[in-house]
Design an enzyme around this catalytic site. Sequence first.
Site, short mmCIF file in Angstrom:
data_model
loop_
_atom_site.label_atom_id
_atom_site.label_comp_id
_atom_site.label_asym_id
_atom_site.label_seq_id
_atom_site.Cartn_x
_atom_site.Cartn_y
_atom_site.Cartn_z
N ARG A 57 28.92 54.33 44.87
CA ARG A 57 29.65 53.20 45.44
C ARG A 57 30.96 52.99 44.68
O ARG A 57 31.02 53.16 43.47
CB ARG A 57 28.82 51.91 45.35
CG ARG A 57 27.88 51.74 46.52
CD ARG A 57 27.13 50.43 46.46
NE ARG A 57 26.21 50.41 45.34
CZ ARG A 57 26.41 49.76 44.21
NH1 ARG A 57 27.49 49.02 44.03
NH2 ARG A 57 25.52 49.81 43.25
N TYR B 78 29.36 58.25 51.21
CA TYR B 78 28.26 57.93 50.29
C TYR B 78 27.43 56.75 50.79
O TYR B 78 27.99 55.73 51.24
CB TYR B 78 28.81 57.63 48.87
CG TYR B 78 27.70 57.12 48.00
CD1 TYR B 78 26.71 57.99 47.54
CD2 TYR B 78 27.58 55.77 47.71
CE1 TYR B 78 25.65 57.52 46.79
CE2 TYR B 78 26.51 55.29 46.97
CZ TYR B 78 25.55 56.17 46.51
OH TYR B 78 24.48 55.69 45.80
N GLY B 79 26.13 56.86 50.62
CA GLY B 79 25.16 55.86 51.09
C GLY B 79 25.65 54.42 51.12
O GLY B 79 25.90 53.85 52.18
N GLY B 80 25.82 53.84 49.93
CA GLY B 80 26.16 52.42 49.85
C GLY B 80 27.51 52.08 50.47
O GLY B 80 27.77 50.92 50.78
N LYS C 84 23.84 47.95 51.91
CA LYS C 84 24.46 46.95 51.05
C LYS C 84 25.49 46.11 51.82
O LYS C 84 25.60 44.91 51.62
CB LYS C 84 25.12 47.62 49.84
CG LYS C 84 24.14 48.37 48.94
CD LYS C 84 23.10 47.44 48.46
CE LYS C 84 22.02 47.91 47.55
NZ LYS C 84 21.90 49.18 46.97
N HIS D 200 18.85 41.54 46.46
CA HIS D 200 18.73 42.94 46.02
C HIS D 200 17.38 43.10 45.31
O HIS D 200 17.32 43.14 44.09
CB HIS D 200 19.91 43.21 45.07
CG HIS D 200 20.13 44.64 44.75
ND1 HIS D 200 20.84 45.06 43.64
CD2 HIS D 200 19.78 45.78 45.38
CE1 HIS D 200 20.90 46.37 43.62
NE2 HIS D 200 20.26 46.83 44.65
N SER E 299 21.15 48.41 40.46
CA SER E 299 20.97 49.79 40.92
C SER E 299 20.60 50.70 39.76
O SER E 299 21.12 50.53 38.65
CB SER E 299 22.27 50.30 41.54
OG SER E 299 22.68 49.46 42.57
N ALA E 300 19.72 51.65 40.05
CA ALA E 300 19.35 52.70 39.10
C ALA E 300 18.69 52.17 37.81
O ALA E 300 18.85 52.74 36.74
CB ALA E 300 20.57 53.58 38.76
N CYS E 301 17.94 51.06 37.92
CA CYS E 301 17.16 50.56 36.77
C CYS E 301 15.67 50.75 37.03
O CYS E 301 14.84 50.15 36.34
CB CYS E 301 17.41 49.07 36.56
SG CYS E 301 18.95 48.74 35.73
N GLY E 302 15.31 51.51 38.03
CA GLY E 302 13.90 51.79 38.26
C GLY E 302 13.27 50.93 39.36
O GLY E 302 12.05 50.77 39.38
N THR F 159 12.98 51.68 42.54
CA THR F 159 12.15 52.51 43.42
C THR F 159 10.83 52.86 42.71
O THR F 159 9.76 52.81 43.33
CB THR F 159 12.92 53.76 43.88
OG1 THR F 159 14.15 53.33 44.46
CG2 THR F 159 12.13 54.55 44.90
N ASN F 160 10.92 53.16 41.41
CA ASN F 160 9.68 53.45 40.67
C ASN F 160 8.73 52.26 40.69
O ASN F 160 7.52 52.41 40.84
CB ASN F 160 9.98 53.81 39.22
CG ASN F 160 10.65 55.17 39.10
OD1 ASN F 160 10.58 55.98 40.02
ND2 ASN F 160 11.32 55.41 37.99
N ASP G 125 14.55 47.91 47.80
CA ASP G 125 15.97 47.61 47.55
C ASP G 125 16.41 46.23 48.04
O ASP G 125 17.17 45.57 47.36
CB ASP G 125 16.84 48.69 48.20
CG ASP G 125 18.25 48.73 47.66
OD1 ASP G 125 18.43 48.49 46.45
OD2 ASP G 125 19.19 49.00 48.44
N SER H 12 22.39 61.60 42.29
CA SER H 12 21.91 62.32 43.48
C SER H 12 20.72 61.56 44.05
O SER H 12 19.96 60.92 43.32
CB SER H 12 21.54 63.76 43.13
OG SER H 12 20.64 63.81 42.05
N ARG H 13 20.56 61.66 45.34
CA ARG H 13 19.64 60.74 46.04
C ARG H 13 18.76 61.46 47.04
O ARG H 13 19.10 62.54 47.53
CB ARG H 13 20.48 59.70 46.81
CG ARG H 13 21.37 58.84 45.91
CD ARG H 13 20.79 57.48 45.77
NE ARG H 13 21.47 56.69 44.76
CZ ARG H 13 21.13 55.43 44.49
NH1 ARG H 13 20.15 54.85 45.15
NH2 ARG H 13 21.74 54.75 43.56
N ASN I 228 3.80 49.58 33.71
CA ASN I 228 4.37 48.25 34.01
C ASN I 228 3.38 47.37 34.76
O ASN I 228 3.55 46.15 34.83
CB ASN I 228 5.68 48.40 34.80
CG ASN I 228 6.79 48.97 33.93
OD1 ASN I 228 6.75 48.84 32.71
ND2 ASN I 228 7.76 49.61 34.56
O1 SAT Z 1 24.31 53.34 47.44
S1 SAT Z 1 23.46 52.18 47.37
O2 SAT Z 1 24.27 51.00 47.12
O3 SAT Z 1 22.74 52.00 48.58
C1 SAT Z 1 22.36 52.39 46.13
C2 SAT Z 1 22.53 51.43 45.04
O4 SAT Z 1 23.53 51.52 44.33
O5 SAT Z 1 21.66 50.56 44.89
MN MN Z 2 20.20 48.92 45.34
#
Ligand code: SAT
Ligand code: MN
Length: 593
Positions: free
Chosen positions: A75, A203-205, A212, A232, A254-257, A259-260, A279, A375-376, A503
């Site tokens: 993003r 890109y996705g976002g 988003k 979020h 974003s990217a703090c886990g 999805t995990n 998300d 990468s996603r 966790n």
């Molecule tokens: O690209 S996204 O914004 O959907 C992913 C993220 O940064 O959370």
């Molecule tokens: Mn996100």
Amino acid sequence: MVKNKKVQQWVNETANMCKPDKIVWCDGSEEEARKLIEIGMKEEKIENNPIFQELNQKNWPNAYYHRSHPTDVARTEHLTYVCHPDKEIAGPNNNWMDPKEAKELLTKLSDGCMRGKTMYVLPYMMGHPDSPYAKACIQITDVSYVAISMRIMTRMSNEVLEKIGDSDNFVKGLHSVGDFDPDKRFIMHFPDEHLVWSIGSGYGGNALLGKKCFSLRIASWLGYQEGWLAEHMVIVGIEDPKGKITYVTVAMPSACGKTNLAMLESTLPGYKVWTLGDDIAWLNIGSDGRLYAINPETGLFGVAPGTSMKTNPNMLKTLKGEKFYPTLFTNTALNTDTNEPWWEGLDGPVPKNLIDWQGKSWNSPQDTKAAHPNSRFTVSIYNSPALSKEFDNPKGVPISAIILGGKRTQLIPLVVETFNWQHGVFMGARAGSETTAAAIHKVGVLRRDPMAMLPFCGYNMGDYFRHWLNIGKKLTHPPKIFTVNWFRVDDNGGFIWPGFGENIRVLKWIVDRVNNNVSAKSTPLGLFPNLKDLNCEGLNIPQDKLEKLFEIKPQEWQAELEDIKKFLDQFGNRLPLEIRQEFEKLADRLKTK
Ligand code: SAT
Ligand code: MN
């Protein structure tokens, strides 16, 4: 020709400006997706690379590979604007441009931008079509990757057009990759017109405008006006050994886990986590005075590096699932011997013959990664073996706890229960996280990110905090608010808490608190667990390290308080008095500790 005049009119106007070679109305069917993948493999290209490459179908069913333009991998927050007529409404948390000026700029950049290309028209719902909270949307795009990704991430179908009928009650998203020139890249939001206009990025976002752009930036503004919250947040159900399921949401940058956490496989016997979303959560007040959450999306757009059978087994099972066509991998590395995607952290040895995310051969050099750190994968949530049976419930699920997290290597305890809603909103307002690769900025620097919404709140965050306080007043049964931090380090810089599946132990304590099963200890920061109630059996964490996870060092907090104050001050008189009061109370409690 569709019946809906307003949709048709907008599509015509857009086509006149963008001048595509042809217009394709998508219906979201699997047959159509297969056709688009074919087109992406054979006809459409980015920098001479086909849009899609088929991956090893035996090991990765329905999987395709996509390599983005090398300048287009995350993003771009500095090119993202929220164009309210009044700059004050956008707030210090958003880039702002006057809507008229923004449109003139975008119109110039969009003139003829789809020449030689196909314009895809995508009708989709955010939320289940039967949900009173769902919204109908139309996205226009000029790249099959986005059309396919939107089929995975949203509920795309012709029925949406029927639902819209002759009204103009739909959110518009206009997207073109343009010529990928970062100098001509803009992601602009026009909240009052329910319009997102994005050019120059695939890109996705930046490009999947239902995500988003709409489900957070525009939706947060709608929620502000209509009395609900777009957040979020992960949504999960935690089942205890007696079969009782407690639903919670978790906000994390974003990217703090996230999805995990959303896919967590419990290491505690008898406990099970059910996934509803990884998300975005839309939170509405139910007629019973409780907060209800729906996930407006249907897919998972997660970070690949670090995903393995150890960190997230459910995710790998989902990625290998066959239910929904297709699954995409973007900017991972490729094992050229087996035609499989690969990323740092995937199980097993590093394959011998790899090409990196830019297509160059890669021999494990020290200083470069084979897969891009951002990468996603894009995969349907219906592939998940842990999907909650409530996922399609139009009403959503009742939320008992809101958990606010971030990545902090110092100061912030493993878990804290806030004293009440107002204290919780303050703790959310001051939340911070060390930056990651999900957006283009320096990695590892602390940035304040209230409720993990800093890049996504479509209006002034001072007003947003006020809105949160007001929602709390309307809830007769508000969820308890907690903070968590899996990332605190010891004196040698190593993470103290094992994280991932473990966790569940923290989630169990939260569920125990919500259900009044255990007591808690009052501290200046909030309510801490009595360590005997935090199940750490089998973890082998020495007592002193465990205590370190909860250590409060008042002298370290002085710098933190100054930084919080500086951050909150930028909202001036739009910052609610209650938030200032909570700040003062925290400062006093730390003084007298
Ligand atoms: O690209 S996204 O914004 O959907 C992913 C993220 O940064 O959370
Ligand atoms: Mn996100």
